[in-house]
Design a protein around this motif. Sequence first.
Motif, PDB file in Angstrom:
ATOM      1  N   THR A 184      44.639  44.014  43.732  1.00 12.18           N
ATOM      2  CA  THR A 184      44.078  43.280  42.611  1.00 12.18           C
ATOM      3  C   THR A 184      42.619  43.664  42.470  1.00 12.18           C
ATOM      4  OG1 THR A 184      45.580  41.418  42.972  1.00 12.18           O
ATOM      5  CG2 THR A 184      43.628  41.010  41.617  1.00 12.18           C
ATOM      6  N   LEU A 185      42.213  44.063  41.279  1.00  8.09           N
ATOM      7  CA  LEU A 185      40.843  44.526  41.073  1.00  8.09           C
ATOM      8  C   LEU A 185      39.885  43.346  40.973  1.00  8.09           C
ATOM      9  CD1 LEU A 185      41.430  47.359  38.439  1.00  8.09           C
ATOM     10  CD2 LEU A 185      41.194  47.573  40.912  1.00  8.09           C
ATOM     11  N   PRO A 186      38.636  43.561  41.371  1.00 11.15           N
ATOM     12  CA  PRO A 186      37.653  42.480  41.252  1.00 11.15           C
ATOM     13  C   PRO A 186      37.320  42.212  39.787  1.00 11.15           C
ATOM     14  CG  PRO A 186      36.577  44.520  41.879  1.00 11.15           C
ATOM     15  CD  PRO A 186      38.061  44.785  41.935  1.00 11.15           C
ATOM     16  N   GLY A 187      36.819  41.016  39.538  1.00 10.93           N
ATOM     17  CA  GLY A 187      36.453  40.657  38.173  1.00 10.93           C
ATOM     18  C   GLY A 187      36.338  39.163  38.023  1.00 10.93           C
ATOM     19  N   ARG A 188      35.878  38.735  36.871  1.00 12.28           N
ATOM     20  CA  ARG A 188      35.720  37.318  36.610  1.00 12.28           C
ATOM     21  C   ARG A 188      37.071  36.620  36.529  1.00 12.28           C
ATOM     22  NH1 ARG A 188      31.034  35.703  32.291  1.00 12.28           N
ATOM     23  NH2 ARG A 188      29.257  36.599  33.381  1.00 12.28           N
ATOM     24  N   GLU A 189      37.104  35.389  37.020  1.00 15.94           N
ATOM     25  CA  GLU A 189      38.303  34.580  36.839  1.00 15.94           C
ATOM     26  C   GLU A 189      38.349  34.112  35.396  1.00 15.94           C
ATOM     27  OE1 GLU A 189      40.288  30.400  38.418  1.00 15.94           O
ATOM     28  OE2 GLU A 189      38.608  31.311  39.513  1.00 15.94           O
ATOM     29  N   GLN A 190      39.502  34.302  34.754  1.00 15.58           N
ATOM     30  CA  GLN A 190      39.645  33.985  33.341  1.00 15.58           C
ATOM     31  C   GLN A 190      40.358  32.646  33.186  1.00 15.58           C
ATOM     32  OE1 GLN A 190      38.207  36.007  31.081  1.00 15.58           O
ATOM     33  NE2 GLN A 190      37.532  37.187  32.842  1.00 15.58           N
ATOM     34  N   THR A 191      39.820  31.797  32.314  1.00 12.76           N
ATOM     35  CA  THR A 191      40.434  30.513  32.034  1.00 12.76           C
ATOM     36  C   THR A 191      40.483  30.310  30.527  1.00 12.76           C
ATOM     37  OG1 THR A 191      38.300  29.393  32.177  1.00 12.76           O
ATOM     38  CG2 THR A 191      39.628  29.486  34.183  1.00 12.76           C
TER      39      THR A 191
END
Length: 629
Positions: free
Chosen positions: A475-482
């Motif tokens: 799983t690539l790093p990045g912002r958590e999306q909501t």
Amino acid sequence: MEPGERLVIRGRNDRPEWGRLSILHGCLCLAVLLAGTAATAAIYTEYGQPFLTIHTVDDYAADPHNFAVTQNGAGLIYAANHEGLLEFDGIRWRTVPAVAGATSDLRAVGLSADGRLLVGGVGDVGYLQQGDGRPRGVATTLPYDRWEIHWIISQPGRDLFIMRHRILSLPTGAPLDSIRLLHLDFDHFIDAAAEYDGGLLLFQRGLGLRELAGDSLRPFDAPPGVASLRVRAITAVGTDSLLLAGDHGLHLLAGGSLREIGGHAAQIAREKRVTAVRAIQPGLSLLATETGGAVLFDSHGRVVRKLDVRDRLTSDLCERGITFDREGALWVPTANGIGRIETSSPLTRYDRTLGLHGTIRSIVRHHGALYVASEEGLFRLAQPRGPERPSRFVEVPGYEGGSHAAAVADGDLLVAGGDRVTVVRANGPDELVCRVTDPRELLPAADGKRVYLATRTVGIHVLEKVRGNWRDAATLPGREQTGHGWRRQMVEDGDGRLWSFAYHGVECVSGLGARETPSAVFYGNDDGLPGGNLFPFVLAGELFVGSWDGLFRFDEQAGRFLPDNRLPAEPVLHPSLDAYGRLWYNAGYRDAVCAEPEVGDSLDCTRPLARSEVQLFTAFHLDSADSVL
């Protein structure tokens, strides 16, 4: 517009008035899939339906039954209806009021040489009066209560109103009280009439072909066998041939000799009762019938395409008053509406009538078969069941809950939908790759060894093929999306960086090599991006982002996005690049746009005849060098 002709984009406020007809008129719904017929058929022997727009009583608020259609010099469409004269300006219909005492039951409509619109009904003939530049009504003076006009044909110097057994002649431009009945021997009914070589050609039952010379009829140069035929419709083919259609099938009269045309089209003519026949282009004609709809057929009588109630034609009964508009489309009056068929368009469509359901999210071709991922399932385009029927989509079992994306990588077809990603096998059960929450997009990596999987809330997964099986490797790093943060589109640039859409910005993941540690950088409104939906793409080595606010370019030196003016000031949504480096996108106004790179940094934009009736194009698939879906 002729096939292959390009319409240059202009500002939204300087489109010609006729653009309302040419662009908005033939609109189709969001789930429509468009394909270039000739190119696709040649490669894959697939085709859909020609553009067919049906106007029903819900549109024009009159009687369902229409008998004839024509177009005047200003581009307005007129239809002869049971309840009067209908007028269409490309956006809305209205009923033209008749003058006091005039019939509202019209059967024919035509255009005079002086530009007047002529009408004929049951016991009445007339023309459209002009007052202050606007139509006021239908004038009439005929005292013949039961005479019914069937055809209106303009000759040099006069206009002719033709019934089954009489002809009325009106000098061009003269008032209606100048009309007179031609005293001819009409003991034999007129079964067909057509304009030919500037004159009037009739087919009289038992006598055969006759032409009107002055005020008298004379036999037309035809072999004796023509008189024994039951001809119901005539059309000129080129400048020296006639196509005859009726109870005896199809015949071509050329050079004084009569040749029977066989094939399925002739069988339809014999069985379904012909109402009209029209030559469309060299080698292609249209046959309208009472119970078999309309068919397009070639010079050998082979049916190229059927159009009937199964193909959205609302009524099988096609009337005799068929006409072309100035764009080359055919208007077909029926007993239940009016159809406009774009026979010369390079586009065909697939929709619910051909088995395709739901909003389209992704289109791919795998092992020669076309697959469509939609919100209602996964569909595969099957070969046509016959030469006259279009190809149909069949549903692939197991994806009834919808599929959001499909991609081909390393010879496999991967589909994301529901809570899983699977490999679709044509000759066996599908294989589960992984289960994941809300999978949204699949992007094969440039190296062909990985597939990136974007999800709604849990980031981007990397799928790899190990010993013949795909697996969820990382799983690539990045912002958590909501909330609205679900990812829709990804693109890989020339430096191997992965750019992905998030609702409030664009995220860039670098360090995707085998021995590198990935890292993510987020670009938002503070970095020059507008709010709302964003769509990244790479053009000529540079990263761009399309949006509702137009086009933006990533400036490597500044490390931010800047507005870019090489495209018109309009939305740039769902962009895709084809094999020629052309950019296809939705302009936010129901139009598919193609932007072609030119010398320097400029982009030449063209707007082909691709359009949507309700919302936006959400997916483009560049199927081949000459075919876009």
